[in-house]
Design an enzyme around this catalytic site. Structure first.
Site, short mmCIF file in Angstrom:
data_model
loop_
_atom_site.label_atom_id
_atom_site.label_comp_id
_atom_site.label_asym_id
_atom_site.label_seq_id
_atom_site.Cartn_x
_atom_site.Cartn_y
_atom_site.Cartn_z
N SER A 1 0.91 -1.31 0.05
CA SER A 1 0.09 0.17 0.12
C SER A 1 1.07 1.28 0.03
O SER A 1 2.24 1.04 0.30
CB SER A 1 -0.86 -0.17 1.30
OG SER A 1 -1.36 0.79 1.65
N SER B 1 9.41 9.90 10.30
CA SER B 1 8.28 10.70 9.92
C SER B 1 8.63 12.08 10.37
O SER B 1 9.46 12.14 11.27
CB SER B 1 6.96 10.21 10.60
OG SER B 1 5.87 11.07 10.59
N TYR C 1 2.68 6.91 18.39
CA TYR C 1 3.26 7.23 16.98
C TYR C 1 4.59 8.01 17.11
O TYR C 1 5.69 7.30 16.43
CB TYR C 1 2.23 7.75 15.96
CG TYR C 1 2.70 7.88 14.54
CD1 TYR C 1 3.05 6.65 13.80
CD2 TYR C 1 2.87 9.02 13.91
CE1 TYR C 1 3.46 6.67 12.52
CE2 TYR C 1 3.43 9.17 12.59
CZ TYR C 1 3.84 7.69 11.90
OH TYR C 1 4.06 7.94 10.53
N LYS D 1 8.36 6.97 16.30
CA LYS D 1 9.29 7.37 15.06
C LYS D 1 10.61 8.10 15.44
O LYS D 1 11.41 8.14 14.92
CB LYS D 1 8.38 8.31 14.19
CG LYS D 1 7.10 7.35 13.43
CD LYS D 1 7.71 6.39 12.55
CE LYS D 1 6.76 5.82 11.58
NZ LYS D 1 7.08 4.94 10.52
N THR E 1 -1.99 8.61 1.38
CA THR E 1 -1.91 7.05 1.43
C THR E 1 -3.26 6.46 2.36
O THR E 1 -3.97 7.47 2.95
CB THR E 1 -0.88 6.55 1.99
OG1 THR E 1 -0.64 6.74 3.51
CG2 THR E 1 0.47 7.02 1.29
N1 LIG Z 1 1.42 8.75 4.63
C1 LIG Z 1 2.01 9.75 5.65
O1 LIG Z 1 1.46 10.97 5.61
C2 LIG Z 1 3.23 9.45 6.32
C3 LIG Z 1 3.70 10.26 6.85
C4 LIG Z 1 4.96 10.08 7.55
C5 LIG Z 1 5.53 8.89 7.55
N2 LIG Z 1 4.85 7.78 7.12
C6 LIG Z 1 5.20 6.21 7.34
O2 LIG Z 1 5.32 5.72 5.92
C7 LIG Z 1 5.24 4.36 6.15
C8 LIG Z 1 4.11 3.87 5.01
O3 LIG Z 1 3.02 4.42 5.57
P1 LIG Z 1 1.84 4.70 4.25
O4 LIG Z 1 1.60 6.18 4.36
O5 LIG Z 1 2.37 4.24 3.12
O6 LIG Z 1 0.71 3.91 4.94
P2 LIG Z 1 -0.01 2.63 4.54
O7 LIG Z 1 -0.78 2.78 3.15
O8 LIG Z 1 -1.23 2.41 5.62
O9 LIG Z 1 0.75 1.36 4.46
C9 LIG Z 1 1.32 1.10 5.56
C10 LIG Z 1 1.97 -0.41 5.17
O10 LIG Z 1 2.68 -1.03 6.42
C11 LIG Z 1 2.16 -2.35 6.47
N3 LIG Z 1 2.08 -2.83 7.87
C12 LIG Z 1 1.26 -2.51 8.60
N4 LIG Z 1 1.46 -3.22 9.71
C13 LIG Z 1 2.31 -4.28 9.26
C14 LIG Z 1 2.36 -5.46 10.12
N5 LIG Z 1 2.28 -5.80 11.34
N6 LIG Z 1 3.27 -6.13 9.47
C15 LIG Z 1 3.86 -6.00 8.32
N7 LIG Z 1 3.67 -5.14 7.43
C16 LIG Z 1 2.67 -3.91 8.15
C17 LIG Z 1 0.97 -2.42 5.46
O11 LIG Z 1 0.75 -3.81 5.02
P3 LIG Z 1 -0.49 -4.84 5.58
O12 LIG Z 1 -1.54 -4.08 5.99
O13 LIG Z 1 -0.68 -5.60 4.22
O14 LIG Z 1 0.35 -5.63 6.32
C18 LIG Z 1 1.10 -1.22 4.21
O15 LIG Z 1 1.82 -1.94 3.52
C19 LIG Z 1 5.05 4.21 7.54
O16 LIG Z 1 5.93 3.55 8.32
C20 LIG Z 1 4.61 5.58 8.05
O17 LIG Z 1 4.37 5.59 9.44
C21 LIG Z 1 3.67 8.01 6.36
#
Ligand SMILES: NC(=O)c1ccc[n+]([C@@H]2O[C@H](COP(=O)([O-])OP(=O)(O)OC[C@H]3O[C@@H](n4cnc5c(N)ncnc54)[C@H](OP(=O)(O)O)[C@@H]3O)[C@@H](O)[C@H]2O)c1
Length: 263
Positions: free
Chosen positions: A15, A139, A152, A156, A187
């Site tokens: 995702s 993050s 969270y 981080k 996302t």
């Molecule tokens: N989007 C933002 O605004 C933002 C900002 C700062 C940092 N981030 C960081 O970016 C990273 C990616 O997030 P995203 O925004 O792409 O969110 P997302 O679309 O919710 O993706 C999260 C991913 O993590 C995986 N995941 C969650 N729990 C898991 C587990 N127990 N075991 C294995 N995989 C797991 C999910 O896969 P499954 O559910 O299939 O396991 C999914 O592929 C995260 O670390 C997030 O904290 C995001």
């Protein structure tokens, strides 16, 4: 640095940011390993990747001890990993006074201990192979605090500290350590964010809906990896500027976050 024929292992590849990273690495000729829990989503994403020796390795990162047991034989099969991207993560939208304690464990298990376990298994083999990159997605919440994110942000910040220490320890082995601190990226993160009972809130959020395009975020991430940067903030608007504002005007920043309405 070119990614042609490099093996890149991406967690959280089912995702959002992880999927965008997988697509861009594959488009640049890398062999991608996609990890997450949802196998069917990984299969669909795998089917859409540019040709290469890609594969999926479904894993649950919330069980780090189990990971430590399983990863050696998985790595025997995979062989050399050039770039590990610790991207899997979950967020939170709930107040400290209302949170059950277990929420803190849930966040730390995936965002911190899962990441440490992946690194623990992969890094020694990278060193044996003569080099590689460990990239961890922290993050902006790993650089500044705000309401609803005590667990969270804590997880981080822990990633930032872990990566700073790791970099100091392994640079002599030719290992590059990059910490990426994204601001808001469009996302499913808000949907997957935990409430005070540790259950996904399953609703959208304007700051995320209006966030950076995940493909643009991934593009900037590949650039930072190729340039062997130590740490980058990737974000637009206030979510990108927040760490700089906090660094130079900490009191003002803390006042602003305390005044911010959250519901
Ligand atoms: N989007 C933002 O605004 C933002 C900002 C700062 C940092 N981030 C960081 O970016 C990273 C990616 O997030 P995203 O925004 O792409 O969110 P997302 O679309 O919710 O993706 C999260 C991913 O993590 C995986 N995941 C969650 N729990 C898991 C587990 N127990 N075991 C294995 N995989 C797991 C999910 O896969 P499954 O559910 O299939 O396991 C999914 O592929 C995260 O670390 C997030 O904290 C995001």
């Amino acid at each position: 640095m070119t990614f042609q024929n490099k093996t890149v292992w991406i967690t959280g590849a089912s995702s959002g940011i992880g999927q965008a990273l997988a697509e861009q690495f594959a488009a640049q000729g890398a062999n991608v390993i996609l990890t997450a829990r949802r196998k069917e989503r990984l299969d669909t994403i795998l089917a859409g990747l540019a040709p290469g020796k890609h594969r999926i390795v479904p894993l649950d990162l919330s069980q780090p001890e189990r990971l430590l047991q399983d990863l050696p034989s998985i790595l025997d099969e995979i062989g050399r990993v050039d770039i590990l991207i610790n991207n899997a993560g979950i967020s939170q939208r709930s107040l400290f006074l209302e949170n059950e304690f277990k929420v803190y464990r849930q966040l730390m298990e995936v965002n911190y201990f899962g990441l440490v376990a992946m690194t623990k298994a992969v890094l020694p083999r990278m060193i044996e192979a003569g080099g590689g990159s460990v990239v961890s997605i922290s993050s902006v919440a790993g650089k500044v605090g705000s309401k609803l994110r005590t667990g969270y942000s804590g997880s981080k910040y822990a990633v930032v500290g872990f990566m700073d220490c790791l970099r100091a320890e392994v640079s002599e082995y030719g290992i590059h350590c990059l910490t990426i601190c994204p601001g808001s990226v469009r996302t499913a993160i808000a949907h997957h964010s935990l409430n005070g009972q540790g259950v996904a809130q399953n609703k959208p959020e304007p700051s995320i809906e209006n966030g950076m395009d995940p493909d643009e975020a991934a593009k900037q991430m590949l650039k930072a990896i190729a340039a062997r940067k130590d740490e980058v903030v990737i974000g637009q608007g206030i979510s990108g500027w927040a760490p700089t504002i906090k660094r130079f005007f900490p009191q003002l920043f803390n006042l602003m976050t305390a005044k911010m309405s959250y519901r």
